[in-house]
Design an enzyme around this catalytic site. Structure first.
Site, PDB file in Angstrom:
ATOM      1  N   LYS A 151      45.947  39.973  51.769  1.00 53.21           N
ATOM      2  CA  LYS A 151      45.217  40.414  50.573  1.00 53.21           C
ATOM      3  C   LYS A 151      45.284  41.930  50.400  1.00 53.21           C
ATOM      4  O   LYS A 151      45.242  42.437  49.286  1.00 53.21           O
ATOM      5  CB  LYS A 151      43.757  39.956  50.631  1.00 53.21           C
ATOM      6  CG  LYS A 151      43.577  38.524  50.149  1.00 53.21           C
ATOM      7  CD  LYS A 151      44.422  37.582  50.972  1.00 53.21           C
ATOM      8  CE  LYS A 151      44.560  36.195  50.480  1.00 53.21           C
ATOM      9  NZ  LYS A 151      45.389  35.362  51.361  1.00 53.21           N
ATOM     10  N   ILE A 283      50.351  29.720  51.209  1.00 56.79           N
ATOM     11  CA  ILE A 283      51.017  30.864  51.846  1.00 56.79           C
ATOM     12  C   ILE A 283      52.331  31.175  51.149  1.00 56.79           C
ATOM     13  O   ILE A 283      52.643  32.331  50.833  1.00 56.79           O
ATOM     14  CB  ILE A 283      51.236  30.601  53.351  1.00 56.79           C
ATOM     15  CG1 ILE A 283      49.891  30.463  54.067  1.00 56.79           C
ATOM     16  CG2 ILE A 283      52.060  31.719  53.981  1.00 56.79           C
ATOM     17  CD1 ILE A 283      50.009  30.028  55.521  1.00 56.79           C
ATOM     18  N   GLY A 284      53.121  30.143  50.899  1.00 53.12           N
ATOM     19  CA  GLY A 284      54.423  30.349  50.260  1.00 53.12           C
ATOM     20  C   GLY A 284      54.310  30.973  48.887  1.00 53.12           C
ATOM     21  O   GLY A 284      55.048  31.914  48.559  1.00 53.12           O
ATOM     22  N   ALA A 420      39.527  29.842  56.965  1.00 57.03           N
ATOM     23  CA  ALA A 420      38.722  30.716  57.824  1.00 57.03           C
ATOM     24  C   ALA A 420      37.233  30.487  57.628  1.00 57.03           C
ATOM     25  O   ALA A 420      36.458  30.437  58.598  1.00 57.03           O
ATOM     26  CB  ALA A 420      39.070  32.182  57.549  1.00 57.03           C
ATOM     27  N   HIS A 544      26.863  40.224  30.330  1.00 56.45           N
ATOM     28  CA  HIS A 544      27.943  40.479  29.364  1.00 56.45           C
ATOM     29  C   HIS A 544      28.301  41.958  29.393  1.00 56.45           C
ATOM     30  O   HIS A 544      27.413  42.794  29.488  1.00 56.45           O
ATOM     31  CB  HIS A 544      27.473  40.093  27.956  1.00 56.45           C
ATOM     32  CG  HIS A 544      28.468  40.452  26.883  1.00 56.45           C
ATOM     33  ND1 HIS A 544      29.597  39.704  26.632  1.00 56.45           N
ATOM     34  CD2 HIS A 544      28.490  41.506  26.016  1.00 56.45           C
ATOM     35  CE1 HIS A 544      30.263  40.270  25.633  1.00 56.45           C
ATOM     36  NE2 HIS A 544      29.617  41.359  25.252  1.00 56.45           N
TER      37      HIS A 544
END
Length: 566
Positions: A151, A283-284, A420, A544
């Protein structure tokens, strides 16, 4: 004599921190070893300890103030106390023996990943004596080689995407340069900060952490040895959290030198010109978008009829269309048949689509075909611990107890749901049952977060599952193209979709594909967890302008009451 008080060190790689509690003020007497104040950072609190005997002449700080490394914050009148010289020992010539120890903790945990370390902390909170064994690094695969580093790189790539489209937002960027070294350095700093934070938490909670490989001696004893200690641990309760490893597929060339896993790509210093990714799961596909944005020509080979096959078809369609628009080549319903190397040290991947065979040439090949539980990491038979029916994970009940009532198993090694946050919650369930709290694990409302472009978040059951279970359901749906915040950000791909059980009058599932989807899905998880009706949910007010307003619109759409789209 006057001595300056300087901020010589902070936690880990931190360059600044905040002043915590101030114990001594200007004019106070101080001795060497006294804690003058504490410094708070992302890794916890660090004590600022005096090296002098004397009087504080000046202290120019207040609680909550941000201070930086090497900053002068005051002075002391007095004398410096030299640290005692360490006692010199004779040469050991490398034959010093590790110290033998015998431990008898309430709980022994094998594995310091998101399941193991969370269980350890919760156990310490409950007053249990906890010992944790970790062979590699605290944080496990998720923190060191998976979720977090991926990430971090994905965010760097997101910044790159904005640079490429800067003109749409009113900025003209004439040139830019990609530095993989800087991207990886930033990733390593993020990981280092979080690992340091876990280490601090272990110390704060007085959890004994031993680095080394756990070896089963008998049904009640684990031994672990490193350069410093040789420990024999007789446990009252054991939690196995030994995780998983990348899988491969047994085809010709699967073990060729140079074939990558996600772990390898997280250390890349150069972007491959082309790559074939075998596996179109989470993952791919995450790496497909990352590498494509960095300039690789990407081919994805997926055996199932669709990529990300656990999702609903309308969600998959948004992600697949985005991939195709970006130039990612998707080969779904295709089986990898063989991998071969050319004389130019490139790879040729042979794929089978029906009865036809095709060939893809690329600089790199990545295996992204799932993960396998590390069931061979321990002699489970010595612990009287049995595997599940498929023999691909440790069998556990909903209290995370194995076939041995003293032994619990959590996380990927159970091969239930390899996420996880599932491992973390399983760890809490296991340790709370050890503490006689009688809790159970439920799997009907587990959120997943997929960092493709756009993002995907999902929880509960999908529409496909609702159909298969013959549930009387209604769909509530709202497109992000009708959301003001998404339009302002220029990220209008995707939608919010809710599954409503008409019989039981509650939301039972949801999928979000689009900007901030992985953050917004938590709201849907809460709606499912609280079993709110559509009437109750419709009266919750959303701020908003936010993308989260799309959830409210999808709730209204369940009753055909949508305001901003129809």
């Amino acid at each position: 004599m006057e001595f300056k008080l300087k901020i010589e060190k902070l936690s880990g790689h931190d360059s600044e921190g905040k002043v915590g509690k101030i114990n001594l003020k200007t004019g106070a007497s101080v001795k060497s070893g006294d804690v003058i104040f504490t410094i708070e950072s992302g890794k916890g609190a660090l004590k600022y300890i005096s090296k002098y005997n004397g009087t504080i002449k000046e202290l120019n700080i207040v609680e909550g103030q941000t201070i930086k490394k090497n900053e002068i914050i005051g002075s002391i009148d007095g004398e410096e106390v030299k640290a005692a010289e360490p006692i010199k020992k004779g040469y050991s010539f490398g034959i010093a023996k590790p110290k033998e120890e015998k431990l008898e903790p309430d709980v022994l945990i094998i594995g310091g990943g998101p399941g193991g370390y969370v269980a350890a902390i919760r156990g310490a909170q409950l007053g249990l004596d906890v010992v944790l064994i970790e062979e590699d690094k605290l944080g496990g695969t998720c923190l060191n080689y998976g979720c977090i580093p991926t990430k971090s790189i994905a965010h760097s790539v997101n910044v790159l995407n904005h640079i490429k489209h800067a003109e749409e937002y009113g900025f003209k960027v004439s040139d830019y340069e990609i530095s993989m070294e800087k991207i990886i350095e930033r990733k390593n700093n993020v990981v280092g900060t979080l690992v340091g934070g876990i280490e601090h938490l272990m110390n704060t909670h007085n959890i004994r952490v031993i680095n080394g490989k756990a070896i089963v001696k008998d049904k009640d004893t684990i031994i672990v040895k490193n350069k410093k200690i040789d420990a024999s641990i007789q446990f009252k309760n054991l939690i196995i959290a030994a995780g998983s490893s990348p899988s491969s597929i047994n085809i010709e060339g699967h073990d060729l030198d140079g074939i990558c896993t996600s772990k390898d790509l997280l250390e890349m210093t150069e972007v491959p010109k082309s790559i074939t990714i075998i596996g179109g799961g989470v993952i791919g596909m995450e790496f497909a978008f990352i590498l494509n944005e960095l300039g690789s020509k990407v081919h994805v080979v997926e055996y199932m009829p669709k990529i990300l096959s656990v999702l609903d078809e309308d969600v998959i369609e948004v992600v697949k269309n985005s991939a195709l628009e970006k130039g990612i080549h998707i080969h779904d319903g295709a089986g990898a048949a063989a991998i071969r190397k050319t004389l130019d040290d490139e790879f040729i991947t042979e794929i089978a689509i029906g009865e036809e065979h095709h060939f893809i040439t690329s600089e790199k090949v990545m295996m992204a075909v799932g993960r396998k539980a590390n069931i061979d990491s321990l002699e489970l038979e010595k612990l009287n611990v049995q595997l599940n029916e498929r023999k691909n994970g440790i069998a556990v009940n909903d209290r995370m107890i194995t076939s041995n009532p003293k032994v619990y198993a959590i996380g990927d090694i159970t091969n239930t749901v390899q996420l996880a946050h599932v491992a973390s919650h399983q760890g809490i369930v296991a340790i709370e049952n050890i503490a006689d709290m009688d809790v159970s694990m439920k799997y009907d409302n587990i959120p997943s977060a997929i960092f493709t472009t756009p993002e995907v978040g999902s929880t509960g059951i999908t529409e496909g599952q609702a159909k298969a279970k013959e549930i009387d359901y209604t769909i509530g749906k709202f497109p992000l193209m009708a959301n003001g915040k998404a339009l302002a950000m220029g990220e209008t791909e995707g939608f919010v979709k809710l599954i409503y059980d008409n019989t039981n009058n509650k939301i039972i599932g949801g999928s979000i594909v689009g900007a901030h989807a992985t953050d917004m899905i938590a709201t849907v998880s809460n709606l499912i967890g609280k079993a709110v009706t559509k009437e109750e949910a419709s009266h919750i007010i959303y701020a908003h302008p936010t993308t989260a307003e799309s959830i409210h619109e999808a709730i209204l759409d369940i009753s055909d009451r949508g305001i901003h789209f129809g």
